[in-house]
Motif scaffolding. Structure first.
Motif, PDB file in Angstrom:
ATOM      1  N   VAL A   1      50.356  57.997  28.143  1.00 56.71           N
ATOM      2  CA  VAL A   1      50.721  57.384  29.425  1.00 56.71           C
ATOM      3  C   VAL A   1      49.781  57.878  30.522  1.00 56.71           C
ATOM      4  N   ALA A   2      49.022  56.937  31.101  1.00 58.20           N
ATOM      5  CA  ALA A   2      48.106  57.268  32.198  1.00 58.20           C
ATOM      6  C   ALA A   2      48.876  57.497  33.490  1.00 58.20           C
ATOM      7  N   TRP A   3      49.885  56.655  33.732  1.00 61.36           N
ATOM      8  CA  TRP A   3      50.784  56.838  34.872  1.00 61.36           C
ATOM      9  C   TRP A   3      52.076  56.065  34.628  1.00 61.36           C
ATOM     10  N   ALA A   4      53.097  56.483  35.356  1.00 58.91           N
ATOM     11  CA  ALA A   4      54.404  55.827  35.284  1.00 58.91           C
ATOM     12  C   ALA A   4      54.963  55.741  36.694  1.00 58.91           C
ATOM     13  N   GLN A   5      55.532  54.584  37.019  1.00 60.94           N
ATOM     14  CA  GLN A   5      56.112  54.364  38.341  1.00 60.94           C
ATOM     15  C   GLN A   5      57.417  53.600  38.191  1.00 60.94           C
ATOM     16  N   PRO A   6      58.353  53.844  39.107  1.00 59.66           N
ATOM     17  CA  PRO A   6      59.571  53.037  39.109  1.00 59.66           C
ATOM     18  C   PRO A   6      59.222  51.565  39.341  1.00 59.66           C
ATOM     19  N   LEU A   7      60.017  50.694  38.758  1.00 70.27           N
ATOM     20  CA  LEU A   7      59.858  49.256  38.929  1.00 70.27           C
ATOM     21  C   LEU A   7      61.129  48.744  39.606  1.00 70.27           C
ATOM     22  N   PRO A   8      61.187  48.875  40.937  1.00 68.12           N
ATOM     23  CA  PRO A   8      62.434  48.551  41.638  1.00 68.12           C
ATOM     24  C   PRO A   8      62.777  47.068  41.594  1.00 68.12           C
ATOM     25  N   LEU A   9      64.074  46.811  41.652  1.00 68.88           N
ATOM     26  CA  LEU A   9      64.602  45.447  41.694  1.00 68.88           C
ATOM     27  C   LEU A   9      65.021  45.178  43.132  1.00 68.88           C
ATOM     28  N   VAL A  10      64.364  44.215  43.773  1.00 74.00           N
ATOM     29  CA  VAL A  10      64.656  43.882  45.165  1.00 74.00           C
ATOM     30  C   VAL A  10      64.984  42.394  45.243  1.00 74.00           C
ATOM     31  N   ASP A  11      66.180  42.084  45.700  1.00 76.35           N
ATOM     32  CA  ASP A  11      66.622  40.692  45.807  1.00 76.35           C
ATOM     33  C   ASP A  11      66.451  39.935  44.494  1.00 76.35           C
ATOM     34  N   GLY A  12      66.724  40.625  43.390  1.00 72.59           N
ATOM     35  CA  GLY A  12      66.683  39.991  42.077  1.00 72.59           C
ATOM     36  C   GLY A  12      65.312  39.901  41.430  1.00 72.59           C
ATOM     37  N   HIS A  13      64.287  40.463  42.081  1.00 76.43           N
ATOM     38  CA  HIS A  13      62.925  40.401  41.537  1.00 76.43           C
ATOM     39  C   HIS A  13      62.338  41.800  41.446  1.00 76.43           C
ATOM     40  N   HIS A  14      61.649  42.076  40.360  1.00 76.09           N
ATOM     41  CA  HIS A  14      60.994  43.368  40.197  1.00 76.09           C
ATOM     42  C   HIS A  14      59.757  43.436  41.084  1.00 76.09           C
ATOM     43  N   GLN A  15      59.600  44.559  41.751  1.00 76.30           N
ATOM     44  CA  GLN A  15      58.485  44.759  42.680  1.00 76.30           C
ATOM     45  C   GLN A  15      57.413  45.600  41.992  1.00 76.30           C
ATOM     46  N   PHE A  16      56.360  44.935  41.577  1.00 76.19           N
ATOM     47  CA  PHE A  16      55.275  45.597  40.854  1.00 76.19           C
ATOM     48  C   PHE A  16      54.311  46.276  41.825  1.00 76.19           C
ATOM     49  N   PRO A  17      53.811  47.444  41.449  1.00 77.07           N
ATOM     50  CA  PRO A  17      52.747  48.058  42.242  1.00 77.07           C
ATOM     51  C   PRO A  17      51.446  47.302  42.008  1.00 77.07           C
ATOM     52  N   ALA A  18      50.464  47.575  42.830  1.00 76.47           N
ATOM     53  CA  ALA A  18      49.134  47.024  42.561  1.00 76.47           C
ATOM     54  C   ALA A  18      48.667  47.611  41.239  1.00 76.47           C
ATOM     55  N   MET A  19      48.241  46.764  40.334  1.00 76.15           N
ATOM     56  CA  MET A  19      47.832  47.216  39.010  1.00 76.15           C
ATOM     57  C   MET A  19      46.380  46.859  38.796  1.00 76.15           C
ATOM     58  N   ASP A  20      45.564  47.859  38.596  1.00 78.81           N
ATOM     59  CA  ASP A  20      44.156  47.670  38.290  1.00 78.81           C
ATOM     60  C   ASP A  20      43.988  47.789  36.782  1.00 78.81           C
ATOM     61  N   ALA A  21      43.792  46.671  36.152  1.00 81.78           N
ATOM     62  CA  ALA A  21      43.714  46.647  34.685  1.00 81.78           C
ATOM     63  C   ALA A  21      42.466  47.368  34.163  1.00 81.78           C
ATOM     64  N   SER A  22      41.483  47.591  35.004  1.00 84.47           N
ATOM     65  CA  SER A  22      40.266  48.227  34.527  1.00 84.47           C
ATOM     66  C   SER A  22      40.384  49.738  34.493  1.00 84.47           C
ATOM     67  N   SER A  23      41.497  50.273  34.968  1.00 82.61           N
ATOM     68  CA  SER A  23      41.811  51.703  35.070  1.00 82.61           C
ATOM     69  C   SER A  23      40.901  52.314  36.074  1.00 82.61           C
TER      70      SER A  23
END
Length: 114
Positions: A92-114
């Motif tokens: 695991v490179a990193w782990a973050q909470p994936l909060p549920l806000v108004d019924g939708h998960h709020q994703f962090p900015a994700m850089d797929a290139s690491s």
């Protein structure tokens, strides 16, 4: 390239306690750990975790998984990463909470290139 795994709080706690996991029940049943790319993660959350709070989003460097990681056709004929072996906490490179806000998960900015 980073790939992503969504875990329930209990699954994340189990991974941290044991150092590795065969994955969620669906992973165990299918015989591999399901991952998503950055582009696939939101759809995965909506399809498999709708309304579920307390999730964790894990980022894993795909290249570090070696030949146990296979890219296979799945939903919508897209290639999805599947790990044939346990997911280790050390992967695991990193782990973050994936909060549920108004019924939708709020994703962090994700850089797929690491």
């Amino acid at each position: 390239m980073l790939i992503f795994k969504i875990l329930r709080a209990s699954e994340w706690a189990d991974l941290r306690a044991k150092g590795e996991t065969p994955g969620a029940p669906i992973d165990v049943a299918d015989g591999f750990v399901h991952f998503s790319t950055a582009e696939q993660a939101a759809e995965t959350a909506a399809k498999h975790f709708a309304g579920v709070d307390g999730l964790m989003l894990l980022a894993i460097e795909a290249d570090d998984l070696g030949d146990k990681l296979k890219w296979e056709v799945s939903r919508g004929d897209a290639l999805f990463p599947h790990l044939y072996g346990p997911l280790r906490l050390s992967d695991v490179a990193w782990a973050q909470p994936l909060p549920l806000v108004d019924g939708h998960h709020q994703f962090p900015a994700m850089d797929a290139s690491s």
